[in-house]
Motif scaffolding. Structure first.
Motif, PDB file in Angstrom:
ATOM      1  N   TRP A   1       0.824  -1.210   0.000  1.00  0.00           N
ATOM      2  CA  TRP A   1       0.000   0.000   0.000  1.00  0.00           C
ATOM      3  C   TRP A   1       0.858   1.259   0.000  1.00  0.00           C
ATOM      4  CZ3 TRP A   1      -0.339  -3.776   3.814  1.00  0.00           C
ATOM      5  CH2 TRP A   1       0.279  -3.489   5.032  1.00  0.00           C
ATOM      6  N   TYR A   2       2.153   1.126   0.336  1.00  0.00           N
ATOM      7  CA  TYR A   2       3.043   2.286   0.213  1.00  0.00           C
ATOM      8  C   TYR A   2       3.104   2.758  -1.238  1.00  0.00           C
ATOM      9  CZ  TYR A   2       5.178   2.440   4.894  1.00  0.00           C
ATOM     10  OH  TYR A   2       5.424   2.616   6.234  1.00  0.00           O
TER      11      TYR A   2
ATOM     12  N   LEU B   1      -7.406 -20.391   9.475  1.00  0.00           N
ATOM     13  CA  LEU B   1      -6.159 -20.074   8.778  1.00  0.00           C
ATOM     14  C   LEU B   1      -6.070 -18.598   8.387  1.00  0.00           C
ATOM     15  CD1 LEU B   1      -3.496 -21.103   7.538  1.00  0.00           C
ATOM     16  CD2 LEU B   1      -4.766 -21.622   5.440  1.00  0.00           C
ATOM     17  N   GLY B   2      -7.154 -18.050   7.855  1.00  0.00           N
ATOM     18  CA  GLY B   2      -7.127 -16.662   7.409  1.00  0.00           C
ATOM     19  C   GLY B   2      -6.963 -15.670   8.546  1.00  0.00           C
TER      20      GLY B   2
ATOM     21  N   GLY C   1      -3.861 -16.342  -0.768  1.00  0.00           N
ATOM     22  CA  GLY C   1      -5.055 -15.550  -1.045  1.00  0.00           C
ATOM     23  C   GLY C   1      -5.442 -14.672   0.132  1.00  0.00           C
ATOM     24  N   TYR C   2      -5.361 -15.228   1.338  1.00  0.00           N
ATOM     25  CA  TYR C   2      -5.703 -14.454   2.535  1.00  0.00           C
ATOM     26  C   TYR C   2      -4.754 -13.270   2.708  1.00  0.00           C
ATOM     27  CZ  TYR C   2      -8.625 -18.418   3.988  1.00  0.00           C
ATOM     28  OH  TYR C   2      -9.587 -19.396   4.052  1.00  0.00           O
ATOM     29  N   LEU C   3      -3.470 -13.506   2.498  1.00  0.00           N
ATOM     30  CA  LEU C   3      -2.500 -12.420   2.651  1.00  0.00           C
ATOM     31  C   LEU C   3      -2.787 -11.283   1.667  1.00  0.00           C
ATOM     32  CD1 LEU C   3       0.786 -14.480   3.145  1.00  0.00           C
ATOM     33  CD2 LEU C   3      -0.495 -13.235   4.893  1.00  0.00           C
ATOM     34  N   ALA C   4      -3.158 -11.637   0.458  1.00  0.00           N
ATOM     35  CA  ALA C   4      -3.490 -10.621  -0.545  1.00  0.00           C
ATOM     36  C   ALA C   4      -4.755  -9.864  -0.170  1.00  0.00           C
ATOM     37  CB  ALA C   4      -3.650 -11.273  -1.921  1.00  0.00           C
ATOM     38  N   GLU C   5      -5.745 -10.584   0.329  1.00  0.00           N
ATOM     39  CA  GLU C   5      -7.003  -9.933   0.722  1.00  0.00           C
ATOM     40  C   GLU C   5      -6.810  -9.012   1.921  1.00  0.00           C
ATOM     41  OE1 GLU C   5     -10.185 -13.340  -0.766  1.00  0.00           O
ATOM     42  OE2 GLU C   5      -9.210 -13.556   1.182  1.00  0.00           O
ATOM     43  N   HIS C   6      -6.036  -9.449   2.885  1.00  0.00           N
ATOM     44  CA  HIS C   6      -5.766  -8.601   4.044  1.00  0.00           C
ATOM     45  C   HIS C   6      -5.042  -7.317   3.631  1.00  0.00           C
ATOM     46  CE1 HIS C   6      -7.361 -11.493   6.719  1.00  0.00           C
ATOM     47  NE2 HIS C   6      -6.333 -12.318   6.745  1.00  0.00           N
TER      48      HIS C   6
END
Length: 211
Positions: free
Chosen positions: A1-2, A111-112, A182-187
């Protein structure tokens, strides 16, 4: 996000906007307060998969559970009392993150939820020392005691390693690896939304008395 959100690294600069700083502390405290409920519920689901992971997660939550108060103490140092904090509505991104945790626990498992803690702990250990060093100059070391204490716990208790020790026990195969990514990308998308909201709510507005 930077790379995608204007002024996402604002707190690492020399001329810190007071409204931006205060709102960031408020939202950080709200995230801890709201997410700890879902994170506590996650313990049950983690225990169903791995009792060892549950034990690690319980220890991690014991260390983090009350850290909202560290940020509230720093808010009070800059003139925002506890009542003002509680009267401030959390951002939509914080509400969505809280709801996402509930969805994950109800429909996909723990997990998420654990993945989020790993992400923020990993990022905090990488970026927080740099930010705190900048804030010591721009805000003053005596004004950021709570944040320093929080960072000290993350680094010295190796929270990224602690969460990873639990997370790896929840990964049973390639399907879980794909889900984790996928979770890391969504977070990260939700966190980027937060920094965007913060920018629009503070720095993007005409400044009257504070710069």
């Amino acid at each position: 996000w930077y790379e995608t959100v204007p002024q996402a690294a604002h707190l690492e600069g020399k001329d810190v906007n007071s409204l931006y700083y205060k709102r960031h502390l408020i939202e950080t405290a709200w995230r801890i307060r709201l997410l700890r409920v879902a994170e506590a519920k996650a313990l049950v689901e983690i225990a169903k998969v791995s009792p060892v992971a549950a034990q690690i997660w319980a220890q991690y939550e014991q260390e983090e559970m009350l850290h909202d108060d560290l940020f509230i103490q720093d808010l009070e140092r800059v003139g925002v009392n506890r009542q003002e904090f509680l009267a401030t509505e959390p951002y939509l991104s914080t509400k969505l993150l809280t709801g996402f945790f509930s969805y994950l626990l109800d429909h996909e498992g723990p997990l998420g939820v654990v993945a989020y803690s790993y992400l923020v702990e990993y990022v905090n250990v990488k970026l927080e020392p740099r930010k705190l060093q900048a804030l010591k100059v721009s805000v003053g070391e005596a004004m950021i005691v709570g944040q320093i204490s929080h960072s000290h716990t993350d680094i010295n208790d190796d929270h990224p390693g602690e969460v990873w020790s639990a997370l790896r026990l929840l990964i049973k195969g390639e399907q879980d690896i794909a889900a984790l990514k996928g979770y890391l990308a969504e977070h990260q998308r939700i966190l980027a939304m937060y920094f965007s909201e913060l920018y629009i709510d503070t720095l993007a507005k005409p400044q009257k008395t504070e710069a």
